[in-house]
Enzyme design. Structure first.
Site, PDB file in Angstrom:
ATOM      1  N   GLU A 279       0.825  -1.215   0.000  1.00  0.00           N
ATOM      2  CA  GLU A 279       0.000   0.000   0.000  1.00  0.00           C
ATOM      3  C   GLU A 279       0.853   1.257   0.000  1.00  0.00           C
ATOM      4  OE1 GLU A 279      -2.098  -0.397   3.685  1.00  0.00           O
ATOM      5  OE2 GLU A 279      -3.517  -1.846   2.900  1.00  0.00           O
ATOM      6  N   GLY A 281       1.966   4.948  -0.767  1.00  0.00           N
ATOM      7  CA  GLY A 281       1.334   6.202  -1.176  1.00  0.00           C
ATOM      8  C   GLY A 281       2.433   7.183  -1.551  1.00  0.00           C
ATOM      9  N   ARG A 282       3.065   7.707  -0.520  1.00  0.00           N
ATOM     10  CA  ARG A 282       4.062   8.757  -0.690  1.00  0.00           C
ATOM     11  C   ARG A 282       5.133   8.414  -1.731  1.00  0.00           C
ATOM     12  NH1 ARG A 282       5.276  12.097   3.793  1.00  0.00           N
ATOM     13  NH2 ARG A 282       4.457  10.433   5.103  1.00  0.00           N
ATOM     14  N   CYS A 348      -3.335  33.521   8.930  1.00  0.00           N
ATOM     15  CA  CYS A 348      -3.152  34.093  10.264  1.00  0.00           C
ATOM     16  C   CYS A 348      -2.884  33.034  11.313  1.00  0.00           C
ATOM     17  CB  CYS A 348      -4.367  34.934  10.622  1.00  0.00           C
ATOM     18  SG  CYS A 348      -4.534  36.281   9.462  1.00  0.00           S
ATOM     19  N   GLU A 349      -1.745  32.408  11.208  1.00  0.00           N
ATOM     20  CA  GLU A 349      -1.260  31.387  12.142  1.00  0.00           C
ATOM     21  C   GLU A 349       0.246  31.495  12.106  1.00  0.00           C
ATOM     22  OE1 GLU A 349      -2.346  28.447  13.789  1.00  0.00           O
ATOM     23  OE2 GLU A 349      -4.451  28.445  13.181  1.00  0.00           O
ATOM     24  N   TYR A 377       0.300  14.088   0.163  1.00  0.00           N
ATOM     25  CA  TYR A 377      -0.138  14.788   1.376  1.00  0.00           C
ATOM     26  C   TYR A 377       0.012  16.298   1.243  1.00  0.00           C
ATOM     27  CZ  TYR A 377       0.278   9.956   2.838  1.00  0.00           C
ATOM     28  OH  TYR A 377       0.161   8.587   2.892  1.00  0.00           O
TER      29      TYR A 377
HETATM   30  N1  LLP Z   1      -1.555   2.077   4.413  1.00  0.00           N
HETATM   31  C1  LLP Z   1      -2.110   2.552   5.542  1.00  0.00           C
HETATM   32  C2  LLP Z   1      -2.976   1.693   6.336  1.00  0.00           C
HETATM   33  C3  LLP Z   1      -1.841   3.876   5.934  1.00  0.00           C
HETATM   34  O1  LLP Z   1      -2.366   4.352   7.059  1.00  0.00           O
HETATM   35  C4  LLP Z   1      -1.007   4.695   5.135  1.00  0.00           C
HETATM   36  C5  LLP Z   1      -0.719   6.086   5.517  1.00  0.00           C
HETATM   37  C6  LLP Z   1      -0.472   4.145   3.952  1.00  0.00           C
HETATM   38  C7  LLP Z   1      -0.765   2.820   3.630  1.00  0.00           C
HETATM   39  C8  LLP Z   1       0.413   4.925   3.030  1.00  0.00           C
HETATM   40  O2  LLP Z   1       1.578   5.307   3.638  1.00  0.00           O
HETATM   41  P1  LLP Z   1       2.756   5.986   2.766  1.00  0.00           P
HETATM   42  O3  LLP Z   1       3.284   4.947   1.821  1.00  0.00           O
HETATM   43  O4  LLP Z   1       2.188   7.135   2.074  1.00  0.00           O
HETATM   44  O5  LLP Z   1       3.759   6.371   3.794  1.00  0.00           O
HETATM   45  N2  LLP Z   1      -0.029  13.066   6.339  1.00  0.00           N
HETATM   46  C9  LLP Z   1       1.209  12.423   6.677  1.00  0.00           C
HETATM   47  C10 LLP Z   1       1.219  10.963   6.305  1.00  0.00           C
HETATM   48  C11 LLP Z   1       0.090  10.164   6.922  1.00  0.00           C
HETATM   49  C12 LLP Z   1       0.090   8.738   6.462  1.00  0.00           C
HETATM   50  C13 LLP Z   1      -1.101   8.006   6.958  1.00  0.00           C
HETATM   51  N3  LLP Z   1      -1.204   6.645   6.539  1.00  0.00           N
HETATM   52  C14 LLP Z   1       2.360  13.176   6.030  1.00  0.00           C
HETATM   53  O6  LLP Z   1       2.126  14.173   5.361  1.00  0.00           O
HETATM   54  O7  LLP Z   1       3.504  12.825   6.239  1.00  0.00           O
END
Ligand code: LLP
Length: 426
Positions: A279, A281-282, A348-349, A377
């Protein structure tokens, strides 16, 4: 171990991204502007698929990182699935053409309505995070007379060594269940007439720049799989989550090589003959994106020099929320002397600050700046705080660009609001 970082990437030099001139783009599409390189995203997808060759693996892109439909379409075109955490993300994924059979659903707060929608769509798997959710899933699946496939999200008690706010694998986090509880679920799974509990899921955190925590978490997961298999519980899928880190600060962040990451998976799950789900994302989208912003003015404070830009925490909240570093460079050909400044937005923060005490080439009002590594993100965490309409997003592809989210208008921003005139009692 290989020491190379990420695969060849289409990275913005200071004037161009994916063959598109950034100054001309900002002129035409306005600022603040999120721009994503389709080529860079495709490269990442290709590199990950290549690193997984020979494995029965399905990559389910974590939609929360960047759920723009055009980005999801790139994932769909490449045959990827989706990892979703809400009914909204389900609808986005389906709308973009990701088949339900490639969608997995995570999250601690799935509501009855969301579970029902996912069952109706026929998604591949629920990553279940509590006993209450397991029983709700059983009840809703029974009502529809369908069999829901489910995985237990285990919380392996491993520290991901990342920012506390994006750590999910410690025993005191809200995510997943302990290994003892997971054992109990399997022991009682015969009573679940409409839930097929045959998977394990683990995700310990995000922006991980070391493989050690992941190795530990996967070995604990593998031990559980072996134990369960020996007890007669067939495990047909193991979901290793996401979490792979990227470079936010050149020369400082050293992401792991993708092959090293997949080697950890191969090694930990050696002998597993089911399907491996991932999974990410980033890692797929962060470095493909930049946020273009224009300098509104230079403000000389009593102690600091502020570069006030037209982007803010409403387009990129990561610096405010996690004190995250993002490289910032001027979109300019000529070199200029460095000057120490704070780069701040108009909101304004005090936390609406992109950089503190940063050495930046001297800039003035009207200059264009590029904030890097904003493909994940960034837009997906946007808000309209201070009544700032949502920014536009563009997809770039080998010299061309397409607006994939037009800038929100004021009327769109306030749509749905109305004066209190239709009073009712409840
Ligand atoms: N799977 C699950 C169950 C997750 O909770 C997440 C991310 C991912 C996969 C994907 O993770 P990645 O490969 O993107 O690291 N807003 C934060 C990141 C929050 C991630 C939440 N869960 C930031 O900007 O760093």
């Amino acid at each position: 171990m290989t020491t190379t970082a990420s695969p060849a990437t289409v990275r913005a030099d200071t004037t161009c991204l994916d063959g598109v001139d950034l100054a001309a783009l900002a002129q035409r599409a306005g600022t603040p502007l999120h721009a994503y390189s389709a080529s860079a995203i495709r490269q990442r997808i290709g590199a990950l698929k290549n690193a997984l060759r020979g494995l029965d693996a399905l990559v389910c892109y974590a939609v929360k990182a960047n759920g723009n439909l055009a980005v999801l379409q790139l994932m769909a075109d490449a045959g990827l699935g989706a990892d979703i955490v809400s009914a909204g993300e389900l609808r986005r994924s389906l709308r973009a053409g990701i088949p339900a059979q490639r969608i997995v659903f995570s999250g601690v707060g799935k509501t009855a309505g969301e579970i029902a929608a996912a069952l109706a769509a026929g998604i591949a798997r629920f990553n279940v995070e509590s006993e209450d959710e397991l029983h709700l899933l059983q009840r809703l699946a029974a009502e529809r007379d369908v069999i829901a496939r489910a995985a237990v999200r285990i919380n392996p008690g491993v520290d991901a060594h990342t920012h506390a706010k994006i750590s999910t694998g410690n025993a005191d986090n809200k995510f997943g269940v302990g290994i003892d509880e997971a054992r109990r679920w399997f022991a009682g799974s015969a009573t679940l007439s409409h839930v097929h509990l045959d998977g394990l899921h683990v995700h310990i955190g995000s922006q991980m720049l070391s493989l050690e925590p992941l190795r530990q978490a996967l070995h604990r997961t593998a031990d559980l799989w072996c134990e369960l298999a020996a007890a007669g519980h067939a495990i047909t899928s193991i979901d290793v989550g996401g979490g792979l880190g990227v470079c936010y600060r050149a020369g400082h962040d050293h992401p792991v090589a993708i092959e090293d990451y997949t080697d950890v998976i191969r090694h930990a799950l050696a002998g597993f003959d089911g399907r491996i789900l991932l999974e990410p994302g980033r890692w797929l989208v962060a470095e493909a994106g930049v946020l273009l912003t224009r300098v509104i003015r230079i403000k000389r404070g009593r102690q600091r020099r502020f570069v006030v830009v037209d982007a803010s925490m409403t387009e990129l909240v990561r610096p405010s929320l996690y004190d995250a570093w993002h490289d910032i460079v001027p979109v300019a050909r000529e070199s200029r002397p460095l000057q120490t400044c704070d780069v701040v937005g108009p909101v304004c923060e005090t936390s609406d600050t992109f950089a503190v005490g940063r050495a930046l080439p001297e800039c003035e009002a009207g200059d264009l700046l590029l904030i890097r590594t904003t493909g994940a993100y960034g837009a997906s965490m946007a808000s309209t705080f201070n009544s700032r309409p949502l920014a536009a997003e563009v997809l770039l592809d080998r010299g061309r660009y397409a607006v994939v989210r037009r800038r929100q208008t004021f009327e769109e921003m306030i749509a749905g609001e109305q004066p209190a005139q239709n009073w009712e009692t409840a």
